[in-house]
Design a protein around this motif. Sequence first.
Motif, mmCIF file in Angstrom:
data_model
loop_
_atom_site.group_PDB
_atom_site.id
_atom_site.type_symbol
_atom_site.label_atom_id
_atom_site.label_comp_id
_atom_site.label_asym_id
_atom_site.label_seq_id
_atom_site.Cartn_x
_atom_site.Cartn_y
_atom_site.Cartn_z
ATOM 1 N N ILE A 5 51.328 59.268 35.506
ATOM 2 C CA ILE A 5 52.171 58.133 35.899
ATOM 3 C C ILE A 5 51.350 57.058 36.602
ATOM 4 N N PHE A 34 58.200 51.870 37.624
ATOM 5 C CA PHE A 34 57.252 51.442 38.653
ATOM 6 C C PHE A 34 56.439 50.221 38.224
ATOM 7 N N THR A 35 56.101 50.178 36.936
ATOM 8 C CA THR A 35 55.329 49.024 36.471
ATOM 9 C C THR A 35 56.123 47.741 36.678
ATOM 10 N N THR A 87 54.128 53.796 25.916
ATOM 11 C CA THR A 87 53.701 54.871 26.815
ATOM 12 C C THR A 87 54.280 56.232 26.406
ATOM 13 N N ALA A 117 50.279 47.480 33.808
ATOM 14 C CA ALA A 117 50.860 46.439 34.671
ATOM 15 C C ALA A 117 50.745 45.016 34.105
ATOM 16 N N THR A 129 50.720 53.416 34.949
ATOM 17 C CA THR A 129 51.287 52.270 35.658
ATOM 18 C C THR A 129 50.215 51.204 35.865
ATOM 19 N N HIS A 130 49.042 51.653 36.270
ATOM 20 C CA HIS A 130 47.955 50.708 36.471
ATOM 21 C C HIS A 130 47.542 50.059 35.157
ATOM 22 N N VAL A 132 57.058 55.444 34.568
ATOM 23 C CA VAL A 132 56.011 54.427 34.498
ATOM 24 C C VAL A 132 56.634 53.042 34.321
ATOM 25 N N THR A 133 57.596 52.966 33.409
ATOM 26 C CA THR A 133 58.249 51.680 33.162
ATOM 27 C C THR A 133 58.874 51.150 34.441
#
Lengths: 358, 255
Positions: free
Chosen positions: B127, B50-51, B191, B135, B131-132, B47-48
């Motif tokens: 994930i 992609f964010t 997260t 952001a 991520t959303h 997540v980190t």
Amino acid sequence: MVKLVQVENVFKSFGDVNAVNGVSLDIEEGQFYSLLGPSGCGKTTLLRLIAGFEKPTSGQVFIDNTSMEGIEPNLRPTNMVFQNYAIFPHLNVEENVAYGLRNKRENRNKQNKLVDEALELVGLSGLNKRSANALSGGQKQRVALARALILKPKVLLLDEPLSALDKKLREQMQSELRHLQRAVGITFILVTHDQYEALTMSDRVAVMFDGKVAQEASPRDLYELPTSQKVASFIGEMTFIEGEIIGENKNLKVQSEIFGQINIDKSRVFGQSSKKIILGIRPEKITIVPKTSRSKNLVSGKIIDVSYFGETTNYKVSCGTIETLTISSQNSVGQPSYSVGKEIQLKADLDNIIAFSA
Amino acid sequence: MMFLLSFWTQDYLVLNKTFTLNNYIEAFTQPVYQLLFSRSLYISLTVTFFTVLLAYPMAYFISFYGGNRKALWLFLITIPFWTSYLLRMFLWKVILGYNGVLNSFLLWLEMISEPLTFILYNSNAVIIALTHGWAPFAILPIFVSLEKIDRSLLEASRDLGDGPIKQFFRVILPLSMPGVVGASLIIFIPTVGDYITPKLVGGTDGLMIANMIQVQFSKANNAPLAAALSVSSLVIVAFISIVFVLFNKKYLRRY
């Protein structure tokens, strides 16, 4: 001499503001050229147009007979020393200086040698590994210079590089820059608002007002023979006196305030001929003479203000119809100093008067 | 309190307050906890990643092309916060579900022949939702670090021969690393411990360590073990964060 940079009728506007308003200049190879003017006159914009950071609204810039239209700054044969130096804070001195070299395909050893040479040239030998944050203003200035010169540009552009330094350091850097320019032989274009900086450093100076070049000349001509009142009062000081043309032969015969009837050489008259003219005289061309002395063209006046500058003293004098006449007199032993309110007698060096049409 | 509790034992209804490391031994040796720990780390690291990857271009755009509308752009970014986090996570169920918006749309486009199932009730769903949800928290620190870059440095790099891509990797990215590191920590730390999102969209394959901690505290009535798991996850997160910060020390020193 070869014309290296040609600016052809360039205009640049930002919204409704015309920053550069039809400028044409030819800058010769190897010259130290200055763009001088008050802030907001468009000199920095003009420099940025040459560097490629701005695109002209119309007109063109040529460097080495090649049009620079559509050529990005990274592909121009120019390098710039920025006003705030723009030293990369995440890199050390060596990395900063080598920044542009790393874009070239030369081997590292050769590049490192060039870096050492460049640092020696600007007097920073041995500071290779110093962090950019640990540098003083003067050192940053030198790093910025080394970083630009190492790429051997055809033109080095300097955007008020000395304005952030203190007076002493500024004067030192002025002479160093001048020597450096002679040593490397690269064309320098300097933007400055400091008249004395422009006069002392340059081969040629273009004075700009409101986006236009008012006069382009050598420093001496700029000071001695300014072609307009505006330039005359921007470069140093000048007292203006009204006059009227009363006759003409090989010289111009003028009836003026306070100085009476005088003759002016025609090469010292600027602007379209008209009956009324404005006479200008520099402060150091007027001397205070003893009350007792008798000669032609003596004027009496009264001191209204005194400013002491060390090497000279400036007096503001009111005489007759002229409210303030500025006199600069050299300070030396035996030279009496006068105080406010004192009645004095003046003698002007009338050969040095110049005239502008009113 | 939590720390003390983790060294005790639950004896049915009373706490046995004799010091023991059994809870920690259990937390680190039981395969289920190992699995949950590693899954939590996997999910939050992904997540980190992609964010930050998605936030960087947005922050870049606002900072360099926002002109005088930067405030408006930043305001628009906060719009998702106007609804509750819970609601937003529920909406992901609607979007990602078997008959959800995404599947129906792809079916309608005939890009797929049957609904995709790998996007809901597993780690992937967690994930995507996280991520959303996070952001905006990544955009802000990156935006700030980009704003702080002196624009004359960008001109200097162009002047010294860099094209736009070289300029990005030689000047912009290194100078905005403090923002990237900050954003990464802001996303990574919370997260790891998130339990609402996996509970809502994670199914059984997407459960994370926090879900287990919650179960141990409530249903399983084993507060000491839950405490041990909490302390362990705290230590692991702290360890990874410190390593990450040290790794980026070069960029984090003050300019």
